[in-house]
Design a protein around this motif. Structure first.
Motif, mmCIF file in Angstrom:
data_model
loop_
_atom_site.group_PDB
_atom_site.id
_atom_site.type_symbol
_atom_site.label_atom_id
_atom_site.label_comp_id
_atom_site.label_asym_id
_atom_site.label_seq_id
_atom_site.Cartn_x
_atom_site.Cartn_y
_atom_site.Cartn_z
ATOM 1 N N VAL A 10 0.845 -1.204 0.000
ATOM 2 C CA VAL A 10 0.000 0.000 0.000
ATOM 3 C C VAL A 10 0.878 1.251 0.000
ATOM 4 O O VAL A 10 0.642 2.202 -0.759
ATOM 5 N N ALA A 11 1.921 1.232 0.841
ATOM 6 C CA ALA A 11 2.824 2.389 0.902
ATOM 7 C C ALA A 11 3.508 2.609 -0.444
ATOM 8 O O ALA A 11 3.670 3.751 -0.895
ATOM 9 N N GLN A 12 3.910 1.516 -1.094
ATOM 10 C CA GLN A 12 4.553 1.621 -2.402
ATOM 11 C C GLN A 12 3.589 2.240 -3.412
ATOM 12 O O GLN A 12 3.956 3.128 -4.183
ATOM 13 N N ARG A 13 2.333 1.771 -3.433
ATOM 14 C CA ARG A 13 1.339 2.320 -4.358
ATOM 15 C C ARG A 13 1.115 3.805 -4.086
ATOM 16 O O ARG A 13 1.060 4.615 -5.014
ATOM 17 N N ASN A 14 0.996 4.139 -2.799
ATOM 18 C CA ASN A 14 0.778 5.545 -2.443
ATOM 19 C C ASN A 14 1.964 6.406 -2.871
ATOM 20 O O ASN A 14 1.782 7.533 -3.350
ATOM 21 N N ILE A 48 4.054 5.790 -5.349
ATOM 22 C CA ILE A 48 4.022 5.907 -6.819
ATOM 23 C C ILE A 48 2.973 6.934 -7.230
ATOM 24 O O ILE A 48 3.227 7.796 -8.100
ATOM 25 N N GLU A 49 1.804 6.886 -6.593
ATOM 26 C CA GLU A 49 0.745 7.855 -6.928
ATOM 27 C C GLU A 49 1.176 9.276 -6.589
ATOM 28 O O GLU A 49 0.933 10.213 -7.352
ATOM 29 N N SER A 50 1.858 9.429 -5.431
ATOM 30 C CA SER A 50 2.322 10.764 -5.030
ATOM 31 C C SER A 50 3.371 11.290 -6.007
ATOM 32 O O SER A 50 3.335 12.459 -6.407
ATOM 33 N N VAL A 51 4.322 10.422 -6.383
ATOM 34 C CA VAL A 51 5.360 10.836 -7.326
ATOM 35 C C VAL A 51 4.725 11.196 -8.664
ATOM 36 O O VAL A 51 5.077 12.213 -9.293
ATOM 37 N N THR A 52 3.783 10.397 -9.107
ATOM 38 C CA THR A 52 3.096 10.686 -10.376
ATOM 39 C C THR A 52 2.371 12.026 -10.285
ATOM 40 O O THR A 52 2.441 12.852 -11.200
ATOM 41 N N HIS A 53 1.694 12.239 -9.157
ATOM 42 C CA HIS A 53 0.961 13.499 -8.972
ATOM 43 C C HIS A 53 1.921 14.684 -8.960
ATOM 44 O O HIS A 53 1.688 15.707 -9.616
ATOM 45 N N LEU A 54 3.022 14.532 -8.203
ATOM 46 C CA LEU A 54 4.004 15.621 -8.139
ATOM 47 C C LEU A 54 4.653 15.854 -9.500
ATOM 48 O O LEU A 54 4.922 17.011 -9.886
ATOM 49 N N THR A 55 4.939 14.784 -10.234
ATOM 50 C CA THR A 55 5.509 14.929 -11.574
ATOM 51 C C THR A 55 4.548 15.718 -12.460
ATOM 52 O O THR A 55 4.982 16.597 -13.232
ATOM 53 N N GLY A 56 3.269 15.408 -12.333
ATOM 54 C CA GLY A 56 2.262 16.157 -13.106
ATOM 55 C C GLY A 56 2.274 17.630 -12.737
ATOM 56 O O GLY A 56 2.194 18.508 -13.606
#
Length: 117
Positions: free
Chosen positions: A87-91, A93-101
């Motif tokens: 779950v932490a890994q998914r979160n 990845i989602e945070s990094v993707t969001h920040l990259t956006g």
């Protein structure tokens, strides 16, 4: 008189044989009792040792069940932690993707501002 002497001698020899037989019988009985006592002691020792071994086996079985339960609990805990890590890994990845956006959006806005200037 010779006959009486022979009869008396015969009786005396018979009495001597009876005494010898009694003595042998008594010694045999004592030896037999000593052997029986030794056998009883040996049997008692064997029974005690068997009891000790049975107790040891019961203790080992109990300890094995306890260890199995401990190992199961460890596996359950590891599975929970692995699930938490996933779950932490998914979160992450989602945070990094969001920040990259957001970074990309910011760069785009910066580039547009530069172009206007």
């Amino acid at each position: 008189q010779r006959l009486e002497t022979l009869v008396a001698e015969n009786r005396r020899m018979g009495d001597v044989r009876k005494e010898q037989q009694k003595a042998w019988s008594q010694r045999f009985q004592e030896d037999l009792e000593a052997v029986a006592s030794g056998v009883r002691q040996t049997v008692d020792q064997i029974e005690k040792r068997v009891g000790d071994v049975v107790g040891d086996v019961k203790e080992l079985r109990r300890a094995e069940k306890e260890r199995s339960a401990d190992v199961y609990q460890i596996l359950v805990e590891l599975r929970k932690q692995m699930g938490g890590l996933e779950v932490a890994q998914r979160n992450t990845i989602e945070s990094v993707t969001h920040l990259t956006g957001k970074v990309n959006h910011g760069e785009t806005g910066l580039n547009q501002t530069r172009a206007r200037l």
